[in-house]
Design an enzyme around this catalytic site. Structure first.
Site, PDB file in Angstrom:
ATOM      1  CG  HIS A  96      -4.931  -3.906   1.552  1.00  0.00           C
ATOM      2  ND1 HIS A  96      -3.896  -3.625   2.424  1.00  0.00           N
ATOM      3  CD2 HIS A  96      -5.328  -2.713   1.039  1.00  0.00           C
ATOM      4  CE1 HIS A  96      -3.679  -2.324   2.453  1.00  0.00           C
ATOM      5  NE2 HIS A  96      -4.525  -1.742   1.628  1.00  0.00           N
ATOM      6  CD  GLU A 138      -2.776  -6.914   3.671  1.00  0.00           C
ATOM      7  OE1 GLU A 138      -3.005  -5.721   3.958  1.00  0.00           O
ATOM      8  OE2 GLU A 138      -2.471  -7.280   2.505  1.00  0.00           O
ATOM      9  CB  CYS A 189      -0.973  -0.051   1.182  1.00  0.00           C
ATOM     10  SG  CYS A 189      -2.400   1.055   1.014  1.00  0.00           S
TER      11      CYS A 189
END
Length: 358
Positions: free
Chosen positions: A244, A246, A135
């Site tokens: 993202h 994760e 990010c």
């Protein structure tokens, strides 16, 4: 190259968002690493903080075997607004791989972000580690390394988006001009097939075209959300993700609830949009009704009725398989790169002449 049996890979999570030892940022990345370890059959690392929450990836952690390898997992909280001199750089540099989280944007221009000082120092102090930038830390590193600029979006990119897999080898095969590629592109995309679904959550973007113009290789790209995965000339030593993978199944619902609370406290903020392709169809009408009630009443108690998805069967599009595959590929690359470094230290010769630069 010979990878020693039972290699323990030291992975550090660099949290640039929170100083809390049990922050959500640390938890989601730790669970991603643990899920990937389970997929690989490696010994699953303990969480470096207390968390009694059960995780669904445990079902995939079969045939765990310490002899296959394992992870030593550490977390480092760093204030992106603080002095780089306050960081324990020696501890960070001892890691085989570092996952560097994003941080809250504080400037309209990436060149003015205070986190640049931390990211710059980290790249210099930890040049021997494999670095995975996520990010805003990816944006900061790409600006420092390649001069890529970011752009403010008219509305937040929030939801789950399809991506196409791109590697040099796949493109060559499609055009009939070459054999399958075996470089870092293939390592990171091994086992992935178009479409790859990945969550995105941001107000700023670095465009895929700008990365390519700067000489980077985009491995996962989306017409709606731009790139997700990219590498530069440093190959596997510096990996960049804009989305993202994760995220846990409830992360975007928690973000949406947080954003609605922020709007209730300050209605001058843009009204939050429902995350795209995240809530399942059967829950969408309820979410729309709840959102309208928040808009009309501005009562934070309404948000108590927002249901958080308990697992990936409760979201519209499951991204957990991609997450496990990607992080397993990266962990394997970190382990193999450590094996190369160990061979070199002992005077052994790698069979792969490009391995040390990978």
């Amino acid at each position: 190259m010979v990878v020693r049996v039972g290699t323990v890979v030291k992975i550090g999570i660099v949290d640039l968002i929170s100083s809390r030892p049990d922050s959500m940022t640390r938890r989601v990345f730790a669970e991603a690493v643990r899920g990937a370890s389970g997929r690989l059959g490696w010994a699953i690392p303990d969480l470096p903080f207390a968390d009694p929450t059960p995780v669904e990836w445990a079902e995939t952690a079969v045939n765990q075997d310490d002899s296959l390898g394992g992870i030593e997992l550490s977390c480092f909280g760093i204030d992106p607004l603080g002095s780089p001199d306050a960081v324990d750089w020696a501890a960070l540099a001892s890691m085989d791989g570092l996952i560097i989280s994003g941080s809250e944007p504080t400037a309209s221009d990436i060149a003015d972000e205070p986190c640049l000082a931390i990211i710059d120092r980290l790249m210099r102090e930890c040049a021997g580690s494999s670095l995975l930038f996520s990010c805003q830390s990816a944006h900061a590193a790409l600006y420092l390394l390649h001069g890529v600029r970011r752009h403010r979006l008219a509305r937040r990119q929030h939801g789950v988006f399809d991506h196409r897999v791109h590697t040099s080898g796949l493109l060559d095969l499609e055009m009939g001009t070459g054999a399958a590629h075996s470089g870092p592109e293939a390592v990171l995309t091994d086992g992935l097939a178009t479409p790859v679904r990945v969550p995105h959550s941001r107000w700023n973007v670095m465009a895929s075209a700008d990365l390519r113009a700067a000489g980077l290789t985009v491995l996962l790209d989306s017409e709606e959300a731009e790139w997700q995965l990219a590498i530069g000339p440093a190959g596997l030593r510096q990996v960049f993700i804009q989305g993202h993978p994760e995220y846990l199944p409830d992360t975007m619902a928690r973000e949406y609830r947080r954003d609605l609370r922020r709007w209730i406290a300050d209605p001058s903020l843009p009204f939050p949009q429902i995350p795209v392709d995240y809530f399942p169809a059967e829950a969408h009408e309820q979410i729309v009704a709840l959102t309208e009630l928040v808009r009309i009443s501005r009562d934070p108690a309404v948000l108590d009725d927002l249901v958080l998805p308990a697992d990936h069967t409760r979201v519209a599009h499951d991204w957990s398989t991609y997450s496990r595959v990607f992080f397993a590929n990266w962990l394997t690359a970190v382990r193999d790169r450590r094996g190369v470094a160990t061979e070199t230290a002992f005077g052994m010769t790698s069979s792969d002449p490009e391995a040390l630069s990978a």
